[in-house]
Every structure is written in structure tokens, then in C-alpha cells.
Write a protein that holds these residues in place. Structure first.
Motif, PDB file in Angstrom:
ATOM      1  N   ASN A   9       0.791  -1.299   0.064  1.00 47.88           N
ATOM      2  CA  ASN A   9       0.101  -0.129   0.142  1.00 47.88           C
ATOM      3  C   ASN A   9       0.758   1.378  -0.024  1.00 47.88           C
ATOM      4  OD1 ASN A   9      -3.045  -0.404   0.280  1.00 47.88           O
ATOM      5  ND2 ASN A   9      -2.219  -2.112   1.478  1.00 47.88           N
ATOM      6  N   ARG A  10       1.798   1.321   1.009  1.00 52.53           N
ATOM      7  CA  ARG A  10       2.920   2.384   0.957  1.00 52.53           C
ATOM      8  C   ARG A  10       3.600   2.614  -0.532  1.00 52.53           C
ATOM      9  NH1 ARG A  10       3.798   0.598   6.094  1.00 52.53           N
ATOM     10  NH2 ARG A  10       2.484   2.152   7.661  1.00 52.53           N
ATOM     11  N   LEU A  11       4.034   1.350  -0.996  1.00 56.05           N
ATOM     12  CA  LEU A  11       4.794   1.683  -2.512  1.00 56.05           C
ATOM     13  C   LEU A  11       3.695   2.167  -3.494  1.00 56.05           C
ATOM     14  CD1 LEU A  11       6.656  -1.537  -2.450  1.00 56.05           C
ATOM     15  CD2 LEU A  11       7.850   0.645  -2.356  1.00 56.05           C
ATOM     16  N   ALA A  12       2.324   1.552  -3.275  1.00 54.69           N
ATOM     17  CA  ALA A  12       1.547   2.180  -4.379  1.00 54.69           C
ATOM     18  C   ALA A  12       1.047   3.255  -4.349  1.00 54.69           C
ATOM     19  CB  ALA A  12       0.426   1.157  -4.421  1.00 54.69           C
ATOM     20  N   ALA A  13       1.131   4.052  -3.174  1.00 54.66           N
ATOM     21  CA  ALA A  13       0.348   5.421  -2.819  1.00 54.66           C
ATOM     22  C   ALA A  13       1.005   6.733  -3.900  1.00 54.66           C
ATOM     23  CB  ALA A  13       0.726   5.918  -1.225  1.00 54.66           C
TER      24      ALA A  13
END
Length: 321
Positions: A9-13
Motif C-alpha cells: 500500500n505504501r509503495l502504491a500510494a
């Protein structure tokens, strides 16, 4: 379940942020849902684009994968190819990209894929992956031509443990340019899902890449769905590096291609119609790439199986008509 060293999720944000910032260029729409979430229209009322689909596919892989579109396909009539790789293919593909979360309500039904699955962990697969993500915002990709009702938005927010205002839903109709790319970009995920169905240990997968030709849009949902499936079934190639003895790698290669299924041999739209439009009547082992290379990492030996099927691809993609 323990967290892995990175968060999908953090990489995709930041990829989601960039998608929104470039919405006009990518010909996609960004709107606020009455239930509070952000909705990205990548092909319903906005035309979308192949580049939007490429970016959406990378978001779907939790920011841990790369997707490239280039004119380097081996097929004479279909030169454009989608190539996929991942830093951690098992987590990027099965822990994020796989469309494993069923969402429905008020005449709406879609499968959710992307980083949100790793927050909700609704599927038994996450116990095998030993992964549960932690993040304060999330994104899901839905293959649909309808906007979800408030009940679905509320369910996603509740199950992911984040406020609806921190949920982004990306909508990609099957026959839209963005939808076509993000489906074909699942070629590596399809190979890994078949590997998992064959009970090959996921922790023995070291790496992998995949590619498949980009099909033309279908005239309707069934034809579009058939062509995107056939791009992988008849035109997809996956190369996996695995740990373990050569015999295991050879056995995996033999059983992995789509041609190992009794249902192989005709365009998916035709097969779907013959089954009475019932997915459950189709052999689940059909869903896999046309050609595979499995390399046993310790010995360095590689085993190949399956074959590309240009004639079947031409028939599915409608060459000459």
C-alpha cells in the motif's frame, strides 16, 4: 501473520498520486464518491488510454512490479506486447495483483485486486503468504463498467480498516484500453496462480517475468474478456526461477502451460458460450500461460513446455474481420 519488509500500500500510494495528477493527460476521470472515497474512471465515461492501463497495472502490483508496453511481440499480426516483472513476484502478484476479493451489492458485482486485499486479508491465501499489510490509505482496482454503490465502498473501508476518504477505487471496464492492458499484465500472476494451484511451494519461487501480446478491443464484454484471456492462454510466456531439485522444476514446467488442460484449443469466448456462460464449467487448470520456462536455480538447468499458438490468437483477435 508477520509483516514483510515492505508495504504494497505504501509503495502504491505515490503511483496513485501520480495517476491522479496526470489524469487529464491519461484521459481518465477523478471524482469523489458520495460515500467519501476517490473514484478513478479509466474507461466508463472517460476514454482512458493504454498508458493509464500500464500505470494501473503497476499500482495493482502494489508498486513492487514493472510493466512495459513495446512493439516486440513474436506475433506477426500483433506486434505490441506487455512485459511484466516484479521485485518480489509472489507478493506483488498473489499478495496484491490477483483478483481475489469478491465485492457485491445492489446489482453490483466485481472482483477487487490490488493493495487493499493485503489490508483486508479476506482470503486464505494470505495465511500461506504470511503477510498482512499495515497502512493508513489504500487502493483497489475493479474490472467493471459500473460505479460501486455506497455499501461496497463502506465494506472496503471497514474491512481495510481505513476511512472511506482514504480509499481509492480504480474502475477499468474490460473492453477499455486501460482495462485491456491491466488484464494482459496479469500474465505472470496467472502463471503463479496456476503454480499455487498445482501445490508447488510459493517460498521456492525466486523470481519471474512474463509477457503477452496486446489484443484489440472486443465489440462487447464477452469478446473483450475472451481476447484478454486468449492473449495469455495462446500468447503468454512466463519464465520462473525456482529452488529445489531438477525433477521438481521439470514436473512443474510440464504441468504449467494452458495446453495441459483438456479445455485448451479454442478461443475462450467460444468455450465460455459452450459452457452456458458458466465459469465454473471451465477447467480451472486452463488459466495459465501458453509457454513456460522453469529454471532450477541451483543447477541452472531450464525446462520448457507449451507453445505459442498464433493461429488461435488470430482467430480470437479477429484478423481480417
Amino acid at each position: 501473520m508477520s509483516s514483510l519488509p515492505f508495504s504494497v500500500n505504501r509503495l502504491a500510494a505515490p503511483l496513485v498520486h501520480a495517476l491522479v495528477a496526470d489524469a487529464a493527460m491519461l484521459r481518465i476521470g477523478v471524482e469523489q464518491h458520495p460515500a467519501g472515497c476517490t473514484v478513478i474512471d479509466a474507461g466508463i465515461d472517460r476514454p482512458g488510454s493504454l498508458e493509464a492501463g500500464r500505470r494501473i497495472a503497476e499500482i495493482c502490483m502494489g508498486g513492487a512490479g514493472s510493466v512495459r508496453i513495446a512493439m516486440d511481440s513474436p506475433f506477426a499480426h500483433w506486434p505490441t506486447q506487455v512485459t511484466v516483472g516484479a521485485a518480489d513476484p509472489v507478493l506483488a502478484c498473489l499478495g496484491s495483483q490477483y483478483a481475489g476479493w469478491s465485492l457485491s451489492g445492489e446489482k453490483f458485482s466485481a472482483l477487487g485486486s490490488g493493495p487493499g486485499r493485503a489490508l483486508a486479508v479476506k482470503e486464505p491465501l494470505f495465511a500461506e503468504l504470511c503477510y498482512r499489510d499495515m497502512a493508513d490509505r489504500t487502493v483497489l482496482v475493479l474490472e467493471t463498467d459500473k460505479r460501486p454503490p455506497a455499501s461496497v465502498v463502506e465494506k472496503v473501508a471497514r474491512d481495510c480498516g481505513v476511512p472511506a476518504e482514504r480509499v481509492t477505487l480504480i474502475l477499468t471496464p474490460t473492453r477499455s484500453p486501460a482495462g485491456i492492458v491491466q488484464i494482459v499484465a496479469r500474465v505472470l500472476e496467472v502463471g503463479l496462480h496456476k503454480l499455487h494451484a498445482l501445490h508447488f511451494p510459493l517460498d521456492r519461487v525466486r523470481d519471474g517475468v512474463g509477457c503477452a501480446p496486446l489484443p484489440p478491443p472486443g465489440r462487447d464484454f464477452v469478446q473483450a474478456m475472451g481476447r484478454t484471456n486468449d492473449a495469455i492462454l495462446f500468447g503468454g510466456t512466463v519464465h520462473l526461477l525456482v529452488d529445489g531439485p531438477d525433477d521438481d522444476a521439470a514436473d512443474l514446467a510440464a504441468r504449467l502451460p494452458s495446453s495441459a488442460s483438456a479445455d485448451y484449443g479454442r478461443p475462450f469466448a467460444d468455450l465460455f458460450a459452450a459452457s452456458g456462460f458458466d465459469f465454473f464449467k471451465i477447467d480451472p487448470m486452463l488459466f495459465s500461460p501458453a509457454r513456460v520456462i522453469v529454471t532450477a536455480f541451483e543447477s541452472g538447468r531450464s525446462f520448457t513446455a507449451g507453445a505459442l499458438a498464433p493461429a488461435l490468437l488470430d482467430r480470437s483477435f479477429g484478423i481480417g474481420g
